[in-house]
Motif scaffolding. Structure first.
Motif, PDB file in Angstrom:
ATOM      1  N   GLU A  45      -6.435   6.031 -24.333  1.00  0.00           N
ATOM      2  CA  GLU A  45      -5.889   4.675 -24.267  1.00  0.00           C
ATOM      3  C   GLU A  45      -6.852   3.663 -24.876  1.00  0.00           C
ATOM      4  O   GLU A  45      -6.422   2.714 -25.533  1.00  0.00           O
ATOM      5  N   ASP A  49      -5.953   1.113 -27.833  1.00  0.00           N
ATOM      6  CA  ASP A  49      -6.139  -0.337 -27.726  1.00  0.00           C
ATOM      7  C   ASP A  49      -7.036  -0.866 -28.841  1.00  0.00           C
ATOM      8  O   ASP A  49      -6.799  -1.943 -29.381  1.00  0.00           O
ATOM      9  N   MET A  59     -16.511  -3.759 -26.644  1.00  0.00           N
ATOM     10  CA  MET A  59     -15.943  -3.450 -25.341  1.00  0.00           C
ATOM     11  C   MET A  59     -15.417  -2.032 -25.297  1.00  0.00           C
ATOM     12  O   MET A  59     -15.561  -1.321 -24.304  1.00  0.00           O
ATOM     13  N   ALA A  62     -18.279   0.264 -24.776  1.00  0.00           N
ATOM     14  CA  ALA A  62     -18.753   0.254 -23.391  1.00  0.00           C
ATOM     15  C   ALA A  62     -17.806   1.046 -22.505  1.00  0.00           C
ATOM     16  O   ALA A  62     -18.230   1.851 -21.662  1.00  0.00           O
ATOM     17  N   ALA A  63     -16.508   0.839 -22.717  1.00  0.00           N
ATOM     18  CA  ALA A  63     -15.522   1.539 -21.908  1.00  0.00           C
ATOM     19  C   ALA A  63     -15.632   3.034 -22.125  1.00  0.00           C
ATOM     20  O   ALA A  63     -15.566   3.829 -21.189  1.00  0.00           O
ATOM     21  N   GLU A  66     -18.527   4.441 -20.258  1.00  0.00           N
ATOM     22  CA  GLU A  66     -18.271   4.472 -18.810  1.00  0.00           C
ATOM     23  C   GLU A  66     -17.332   5.629 -18.451  1.00  0.00           C
ATOM     24  O   GLU A  66     -17.584   6.395 -17.517  1.00  0.00           O
ATOM     25  N   ARG A  70     -17.842   9.112 -16.149  1.00  0.00           N
ATOM     26  CA  ARG A  70     -17.028   9.540 -15.009  1.00  0.00           C
ATOM     27  C   ARG A  70     -16.436  10.921 -15.231  1.00  0.00           C
ATOM     28  O   ARG A  70     -16.322  11.726 -14.325  1.00  0.00           O
TER      29      ARG A  70
ATOM     30  N   LEU B 642      -4.436  -0.307 -19.596  1.00  0.00           N
ATOM     31  CA  LEU B 642      -5.650   0.145 -18.926  1.00  0.00           C
ATOM     32  C   LEU B 642      -6.554  -1.025 -18.583  1.00  0.00           C
ATOM     33  O   LEU B 642      -6.702  -1.955 -19.348  1.00  0.00           O
ATOM     34  N   VAL B 644     -10.305  -0.964 -17.770  1.00  0.00           N
ATOM     35  CA  VAL B 644     -11.460  -0.108 -17.534  1.00  0.00           C
ATOM     36  C   VAL B 644     -12.554  -0.921 -16.869  1.00  0.00           C
ATOM     37  O   VAL B 644     -12.869  -2.016 -17.301  1.00  0.00           O
ATOM     38  N   GLY B 645     -13.079  -0.363 -15.832  1.00  0.00           N
ATOM     39  CA  GLY B 645     -14.125  -1.075 -15.110  1.00  0.00           C
ATOM     40  C   GLY B 645     -15.465  -0.904 -15.775  1.00  0.00           C
ATOM     41  O   GLY B 645     -16.468  -0.663 -15.121  1.00  0.00           O
ATOM     42  N   ALA B 646     -15.470  -1.012 -17.086  1.00  0.00           N
ATOM     43  CA  ALA B 646     -16.735  -0.795 -17.784  1.00  0.00           C
ATOM     44  C   ALA B 646     -17.491  -2.103 -17.868  1.00  0.00           C
ATOM     45  O   ALA B 646     -16.899  -3.157 -18.079  1.00  0.00           O
ATOM     46  N   ALA B 662     -11.565  -8.808 -20.553  1.00  0.00           N
ATOM     47  CA  ALA B 662     -11.066  -7.484 -20.947  1.00  0.00           C
ATOM     48  C   ALA B 662      -9.919  -7.123 -20.025  1.00  0.00           C
ATOM     49  O   ALA B 662     -10.122  -6.789 -18.877  1.00  0.00           O
TER      50      ALA B 662
END
Lengths: 379, 663
Positions: A45, A49, A59, A62-63, A66, A70, B642, B644-646, B662
């Motif tokens: 996703e 995006d 961003m 970074a996502a 992260e 996980r 989505l 995302v908690g980034a 975001a």
């Protein structure tokens, strides 16, 4: 039998639906924890995006980091879980509970709370199925149905009115007789019936509208007993003691000793002459009968007395029925009155007595049973 | 034998829920995928079984099968079809059955539409939900069974409470129940997270749609109930701080708080423990509401079930679930890893502030609702805590919420610049002052409280849409560019704006109607005319007519504005045949957002009619606001993108190109 087969089928369907996953081989995708898949989905996703430009590259980066973190963590945890040995006892228990527990427990509880095999009783079917049976209540119900469709049938209303009176449904009787009057115009018979129904519906109070009706009847047939009887009552209630006593005297003189209404008239006269009896209403203006307010005030004032009077009447009826026996209607009226007055104990007792008295009469027992359900005496 | 099949299906559902309660969660803890896989088919089977049983009961109502006790007690052959159907849940037994139906419906929805939820989480959540289902199925079957039969069926039923024979009743409970019960899923997910000891931003993403759906329906249900009370009870009031209303309002408040923390959790991986706590609290309050309404501890229009056994049973359920889940929380919550940190001045900070106010408000409502009960139980003193208490406590608490809302919308995540936001809101403030002065002038109101009320309400309204206008930034990019930006805006911006706009509109409606409503009670004779808020109202006369199961006295009034007839209204008073209960049917004339409300009373002896007229300025805004709030929730629901908690890379904050959060 069909009933039980359907019950069994229903249980079977549920059991099979649950057993399918249990019977599956154990070797499939070892741990379907699914969270790794979710994180992979999330990564895709982010790419989407980014391609659409809804998030900017920094961003997205970074996502990505992260989510990957996980994903790795989830993977580590999952592979650790996989090493745990899995015994088969709980699985067996699960299967057992579905195959044996589910149907047995369900049938067991249902037998306890349900009414197995009790057929539906849709009203339409019940009404259509018993046209010949002379069940009183059924007949009323069918007549009501007919009148609902043909509200202008004066004949029908005049038939059902007296039935309502006998059932003690005085308000409905008032409605029925009002319709008769409205549809077929004034006649002394209908006026008399309406007046009587109103008096009964008012707990014995003869109000202004009833007096008017009675006077209309008397204008046609001045010698008739019934309207004079109620007029005498009205006089007494209005506090015109002297005139009332005279009216009673005149009535009693005309009747034979053994006629039931003469007894009642004597009772009324005695009550009037008794000094303790309160005057029911202040002296109304001489020109007209009691006004509505007067009657209302009177009924407020003497509610307790009236109740005492009614209950003594009911008690004497109970005594008579126990001693001398009575008809089904009389018993029903007694039970209904006792129940309406809130004396459930007495009503239940009378019900027992009535059932005893008519132990051999199936039709009568049915009437009593229905009455007890209606009044909530069954439990 | 349809009725008996329904009964059996209900019992089977109970047994299925017992199995569901044990094995999937056991499987999840042991790591046995096959036992976990039992959860979905069981959840769907439970739903189908309860649905079947619900249809069977409805069938009994439709065919007037008076051998079913419940039908005999609550139906009547004369009742119109729609009320035969709504009568199914217009009574204690049926409404609990509806409750259970919605409960298992949510279970089935989770089973069907949660393809990408980790199996362990799904299985545990479904098990946790099955505990609730089992408790309530047992409650239905053993204490409130709608399928009990009568051996000698009577030929006529006792009819439904006439007050409940209204289209509002047909809609209000199902909406409210979807809201109440929907939070059970959120609760189940919270319990599952505690049991499994794992919770992360993805959890919030899975839970979000359920929170939203529940919240939307609860909002609609409360609004609907309020409107129903307004036009059916005939007192002209729209909110009474009745304990039953409070019972639905408390979960709404915490649910709203939950809605906001779930966003923080999803996006920033913060406030996790708090979110779980709120999920438990919200459902506990739903249970409390069910207890209050169903146990009969309250006496109000809703208390149509008074039975101590039932009350005791629900109280037990309540204590087991609330006590159990809070114990679990106390034991397991420390295991949950804390998430991201943020500065006090940030969007997270604003949301925390909102949470503080909302939970305090909940506590106040709870105090006002339960204190009289506790006092009466302890000392026997009967007191009533009414509108004055709530107006004094709840009202002031909501003002800072309205004040902060626009700031929250504009603040950036993680760390925001309050000064910059304030500067951007100057324009909104100017507009707000103008609007307030305009409103005060229009309604000729000069009280301080009125001005304050108008000020806060218009501030919330203008502030809510300000973010959108601000983002369009027409001054810099021009009109066309602005519209391009408008199209490109994420749906969450719209949902936030609409949600907050709805709050503002509701607040405006409440302030206006509280300050400027007027009531006229008088006796009118046919032909009389009275002046009401600029309209001339003439009483033309009244007549009696027959409805399907009632007789009514209808009065006709003509409203004229300057000589022109603007409305003809026919309020009435009904007496229901079966029960003899009188009911007032009001008539309402709507002008713009304001309404004129007619209710009639008794006839006087000289042929007059007691007439009550109310002018309710802007009252419809109260409910329109709720609808718009729900619409906001719905838009948020459609936004499945989505979050995302980034952590966002730290950047120099640039006032003019404030980055879009975001989403």
């Amino acid at each position: 039998m069909t009933f039980w087969i359907i019950l069994a089928l229903l249980s079977l369907v549920v059991a099979i639906a649950v057993l399918v996953p249990l019977w599956r081989g154990k070797t499939d995708t070892a741990r379907e924890r699914n969270d790794e898949a979710v994180f992979k989905q999330q990564l895709k996703e982010v790419e989407r995006d980014l391609a659409r430009g809804t998030i900017d590259p920094s961003m997205a980066e970074a996502a990505r980091i992260e989510i990957s973190r996980r994903l790795l963590e989830a993977h580590r945890e999952n592979s650790r879980d996989e090493e745990e040995a899995t015994g088969s006892l709980p699985l067996k228990l699960a299967k057992l509970s579905v195959v044996v527990g589910l149907p047995l427990l369900a049938i067991g509880i249902y037998m306890g709370v349900g009414a197995p095999g009790y057929a539906d009783q849709p009203l339409a079917k019940r009404l259509a199925n018993m046209p010949d049976q002379t069940n009183f209540v059924e007949l009323i119900s069918r007549t009501e149905d007919h009148l609902r469709r043909n509200p202008d049938d004066a004949q029908g209303w005049s038939v059902i009115g007296p039935v309502y009176m006998r059932m003690g449904a005085f308000d409905k009787a008032v409605d029925a007789f009002e319709r008769v009057l409205k549809i077929s115009g004034p006649s002394s018979g209908a006026q008399m019936s309406l007046a009587e129904a109103r008096i009964f519906a008012n707990d014995g109070i003869v109000d202004a509208s009833s007096v008017a009706l009675l006077q209309a009847v008397l204008a046609e047939e001045p010698e008739q007993i019934k309207p004079r009887f109620y007029m005498a009552m009205a006089l007494g209630q209005a506090g015109k003691k002297q005139e009332a006593v005279e009216a009673w005297n005149k009535l009693i003189a005309e009747g034979a000793e053994n006629e039931p209404w003469v007894q009642a008239a004597k009772g009324e006269r005695a009550a009037l002459l008794d000094n303790n009896t309160p005057i029911l209403a202040p002296q109304p203006p001489a020109t007209s009968g009691p006004s509505k307010e007067d009657v209302e005030a009177a009924s407020q004032m003497t509610k307790a007395d009236r109740e005492a009077m009614i209950s003594s009447m009911v008690d004497s009826l109970a005594q008579r029925l126990v001693d001398d026996g009575g008809t089904v209607e009389e018993w029903s009226r007694l039970i209904r009155s006792q129940s309406v007055m809130g004396n459930k104990e007495a009503a239940v007792k009378s019900l027992e007595n009535a059932k005893q008295a008519f132990a051999a009469d199936a039709a009568a027992l049915k009437v009593f049973n229905e009455l007890s359900t209606q009044l909530g005496l069954a439990n | 034998m349809i009725v008996e099949f329904g009964h059996f299906a209900l019992v089977l559902a109970l047994v299925a829920s017992l199995i569901q309660s044990v094995f999937p969660v056991w499987g999840a803890v042991r790591g046995d995928s096959r036992m976990m896989a039992m959860a979905s088919p069981l959840a769907i089977a439970m739903f189908l079984l309860v649905l079947l049983s619900f249809f069977c009961l409805t069938w009994a109502y439709l065919t007037s099968d008076f051998s079913v006790m419940n039908v005999f007690q609550n139906s009547h052959t004369d009742k119109p079809l729609i009320f035969k159907i709504s009568g199914v849940w217009g009574n204690h037994e049926g409404s609990i059955l509806l409750w259970v139906l919605i409960l298992v419906l949510f279970g089935a929805l989770v089973a069907m539409f949660s393809k990408n939820i980790p199996n362990a989480l799904k299985a545990t959540a479904l098990s946790a939900q099955a505990w609730v289902s089992a408790a309530f199925l047992a409650f239905v079957i053993f204490t409130s069974n709608p399928f009990l039969r009568i051996n000698q069926p009577p030929l006529q039923g006792s009819d439904l409470n006439p007050m409940l024979q209204d289209i509002g009743l047909a809609i209000h409970p199902p909406l409210l129940y979807v809201g109440y019960v929907g939070f059970s899923i959120v609760f189940a997910f919270a319990v599952a997270a505690l049991i499994l000891g794992r919770i992360d931003a993805a959890w919030a993403r899975w839970v979000r749609p359920w929170v939203l759906v529940s919240w939307i329906f609860l909002t609609l249900g409360i609004a609907m109930g309020s409107y129903w009370a307004y036009y059916e009870l005939g007192w002209g009031g729209w909110w009474f701080w009745d304990p039953v209303e409070n019972a639905s309002f408390m979960p709404w408040l915490t649910g709203t708080a939950l809605l906001h923390t779930a966003i923080v959790m999803e996006k920033r991986n913060a406030l996790k423990v708090w979110t779980v706590f709120l999920a438990i609290v919200t459902f506990s309050l739903s249970l409390l509401g069910t207890f209050l309404v169903r146990s009969g501890v309250l006496t109000s229009v809703h208390a149509f079930a008074v039975d101590p056994t039932r009350g005791l049973y629900i109280l037990t359920i309540l204590m087991v679930f609330i006590g159990g889940s809070f114990s679990l929380f106390a034991w397991r919550a420390p295991l949950l890893k804390q998430g991201g940190i943020f500065a006090p001045v940030s969007r997270e900070g604003a949301l925390v502030l909102n949470n503080l106010f909302l939970t305090t408000a909940t506590a106040i409502v709870m105090f006002g609702t339960l204190y009289p009960l506790v006092l009466e139980a302890a000392t026997g003193t009967k007191i009533s805590v009414g509108a004055p208490f709530f107006n004094l406590t709840f009202g002031p608490l909501m003002m800072p919420v309205l004040l902060v809302m626009p700031f929250g919308q504009l603040l950036a995540w993680k760390r925001g610049d309050l000064w910059a936001v304030t500067q951007r809101l100057v324009a909104a403030f100017v507009l707000c002052v103008i609007a307030t002065i305009g409103l005060a002038w229009f309604y000729a109101g000069s009280g301080v409280l009125v001005i304050i009320g108008f000020g806060f309400a218009t501030w919330a309204i203008i502030g809510s849409v300000f973010e959108i206008i601000d983002r369009m930034n027409i001054r810099r990019v021009g009109l066309a560019g602005g519209f391009n930006r408008l199209k490109g805006m994420p749906r969450t911006v719209w949902s936030t704006a609409l949600g907050h706009l709805g709050v503002g509109l509701t607040a405006l409606g409440i302030v206006t109607v509280s300050a400027f409503e007027s009531e006229t009670v008088l006796v009118m004779h046919p032909g009389d005319t009275v002046e009401k808020s600029g309209y001339h109202v003439t009483y033309d006369g009244s007549w009696d007519q027959r409805g399907p199961n009632y007789v009514e006295r209808v009065a006709r009034y003509t409203m004229r504005d300057g000589g022109n007839v603007v409305r003809v209204l026919e309020p009435s008073k009904r007496v229901y045949n079966a029960s003899g209960t009188p009911m007032t049917e009001t008539a309402i004339a709507t002008f713009g957002f304001s309404q004129v409300y007619f209710a009639i009373g008794d006839n006087t002896d000289d042929g007059g009619l007691v007439t009550r007229l109310y002018m309710k300025p802007l009252i419809t805004l109260i409910w329109i606001g709720c609808l718009i709030m729900s619409l906001g929730g719905f838009i948020a629901l459609t936004d499945r993108r989505l979050r995302v908690g980034a952590p966002k890379p730290a950047r120099k904050s640039n006032r003019h190109s404030q980055p879009a959060p975001a989403e």
